[in-house]
Scaffold this active site. Structure first.
Site, PDB file in Angstrom:
ATOM      1  N   SER A  47      -7.769  -1.408  -1.230  1.00  0.00           N
ATOM      2  CA  SER A  47      -8.175  -2.015  -2.501  1.00  0.00           C
ATOM      3  C   SER A  47      -9.696  -2.220  -2.533  1.00  0.00           C
ATOM      4  O   SER A  47     -10.437  -1.232  -2.458  1.00  0.00           O
ATOM      5  CB  SER A  47      -7.407  -3.327  -2.707  1.00  0.00           C
ATOM      6  OG  SER A  47      -7.531  -3.778  -4.030  1.00  0.00           O
ATOM      7  N   ASP A  89       1.866   0.439  -8.379  1.00  0.00           N
ATOM      8  CA  ASP A  89       0.815  -0.526  -8.045  1.00  0.00           C
ATOM      9  C   ASP A  89       0.396  -1.260  -9.324  1.00  0.00           C
ATOM     10  O   ASP A  89      -0.050  -0.644 -10.290  1.00  0.00           O
ATOM     11  CB  ASP A  89      -0.366   0.251  -7.441  1.00  0.00           C
ATOM     12  CG  ASP A  89      -1.461  -0.658  -6.928  1.00  0.00           C
ATOM     13  OD1 ASP A  89      -1.850  -1.596  -7.658  1.00  0.00           O
ATOM     14  OD2 ASP A  89      -1.940  -0.424  -5.812  1.00  0.00           O
ATOM     15  N   HIS A 101       1.050  -2.490  -4.522  1.00  0.00           N
ATOM     16  CA  HIS A 101      -0.274  -2.768  -3.942  1.00  0.00           C
ATOM     17  C   HIS A 101      -0.184  -3.540  -2.618  1.00  0.00           C
ATOM     18  O   HIS A 101      -1.211  -3.857  -2.024  1.00  0.00           O
ATOM     19  CB  HIS A 101      -1.097  -3.582  -4.955  1.00  0.00           C
ATOM     20  CG  HIS A 101      -2.578  -3.511  -4.783  1.00  0.00           C
ATOM     21  ND1 HIS A 101      -3.307  -2.366  -5.003  1.00  0.00           N
ATOM     22  CD2 HIS A 101      -3.496  -4.450  -4.401  1.00  0.00           C
ATOM     23  CE1 HIS A 101      -4.589  -2.604  -4.783  1.00  0.00           C
ATOM     24  NE2 HIS A 101      -4.737  -3.857  -4.402  1.00  0.00           N
TER      25      HIS A 101
END
Lengths: 292, 292
Positions: free
Chosen positions: A149, A231, A270
């Site tokens: 991320s 995600d 995620h």
């Protein structure tokens, strides 16, 4: 420079040690977790940096990332830096999880308000230097980088800024084009004082993986990216892997030798469940270059 | 019986779902994490229960245990129960991390003060029943059990109480002889009202893996145990693997067919770094019996 040992845990035929040290980049103490497989004192080992995402610390990737067993198998050290300075004393730094504490974005702030926020210098320069001099058996001439991320943005941008320093780069659900998405804009507009009038400013593009990839003059890039199709931040438009793909489509017309793979993993989100599913493959990808 | 879906994350070619349901064993709602590899709806899969230790929840083993990839490879479902009732309202239940909340010890309390504390019934009976009826593709006729610390005691004691229900059992740093160590004594003296005058009381020995192993009439036991030599709770005398070994030494004179291994892992401690190092081997151990 003194590394103070905070804790140590044996894992995957090696030892994970948490060190604390006074960072000159940050002007503050910082923690770093370092995994060293057995025998590095006799035969130095290559190193993989793992950069974590928003709200995380040096512990998150270590505890949940599932990286150790494959790293141990290939005798690769792992370095887990923190994600921001701690206790910098900036007004409001703890108020928003997307800015300040836990959200250093792996850049050097040039806004005086955020003077401690120099995570780029910490990760790209100080940590490799400090750790290579610490007698841990780490061979920093064989260095690769990965992250998740915000840390995926960190991994890609550090790699593309200085590809000669790294053997390979990978990322899980990275922020691919921070200068045009809310997370990156929120961080860059605070940390960076832009003098250029263009939009996005050149000062932002200098840290944007998609821009850096399009502009890269590197002979050969070795990049693996995974993004889950479920995600929530992909859906919210924060990750935009299509921007990285578009930059690569242009680049590959003239650079045929790259090892570039961007995969969309069906149904993954995620979370660290996604990361731990694919992290062994990422370590193997890096092992190919680190142990070449 | 209604399983309420709290969350779901894709992991290791399957899905980890957190369910909440009103447990009749506890008289309270409880959470359970269930990992089901893809395709279980068409071809039911065997099941491995993971029982966590003191202070943990249904999330701890899932987030840090490193079990999924090997479970996915062998198409084994994983079930992560909570470690105690939550919100039972017992005075003082949140005051001591070794008793009450997070410390159910996988037994049924017969002390009326702890009337909700029936983790044995929840794990040994209710969860297998509820989950087998939920249409998830879980084949509870192929069931094995593992756990850590207090959950290692849980795994061993549930297995030895009813070995015909389980194909195999493993444990990480289990409390091997709870009726004579502080953790077990603290729990048993509170949860169990003992009518026998012996010391330890028979009501305690009924939940003591070393005692149960010595008394077992099972034809063949399949047990794998790992303990780290630098485990702080081993050093504090809470785990006493030597008691389990002594019971096995006696048993093996007459039972030659057991698959019993207790390993001391040099330098490892009590943490999830230890568990995640060896959990893939434990899953493979169970796979041998679950997929036989």
């Amino acid at each position: 420079m003194s590394l103070e040992k905070v804790s140590a845990n044996r894992v995957a035929n090696g030892v994970l040690t948490k060190y604390k040290f006074p960072s000159t980049s940050l002007g503050l103490d910082t923690n770093v977790n370092v995994y060293v497989p057995d025998g590095a004192d006799k035969s130095p080992v290559p190193v993989l940096f793992y950069l974590a995402g928003l709200t995380c610390t040096e512990d998150t990737g270590a505890q949940k990332g599932g990286l150790f067993n494959m790293a141990g198998k290939h005798r690769i050290a792992l370095v887990f830096p923190d994600t921001s300075p701690r206790g910098a004393g900036v007004e409001g730094e703890d108020d928003d999880w997307q800015l300040g504490t836990g959200a250093g974005f792996y850049i050097n702030a040039n806004n005086p308000k955020w003077k401690h926020y120099n995570m780029y210098d910490l990760v790209a320069k100080e940590l490799p230097d400090v750790l290579s001099k610490a007698g841990l058996g780490l061979d920093m001439s064989r260095l690769s980088i990965t992250g998740h991320s915000m840390g995926g943005h960190g991994a890609l941008s550090l790699y593309l800024k200085d590809p000669a320093r790294f053997k390979s780069c990978s990322a899980f659900a990275p922020i691919c084009n921070p200068s045009v998405v809310p997370w990156g804009q929120g961080a860059f507009s605070n940390y960076l004082v832009a003098k250029t009038k263009s939009s996005p400013p050149a000062e932002w593009l200098a840290h944007d993986a998609s821009h850096l990839l399009a502009a890269s003059q590197a002979e050969k890039l070795n990049i693996l990216v995974d993004v889950g199709t479920d995600d929530q931040f992909l859906k919210a438009g924060q990750l935009t892997p299509e921007a990285l793909e578009a930059a690569y489509e242009e680049r590959k017309k003239s650079r045929k030798s790259d090892d570039f793979t961007l995969r969309r993993q069906e149904g993954y989100d995620h979370s660290y469940y996604f990361i731990s599913t694919f992290s062994p493959e990422h370590v193997e990808f890096h092992a190919k270059y680190l142990n070449a």
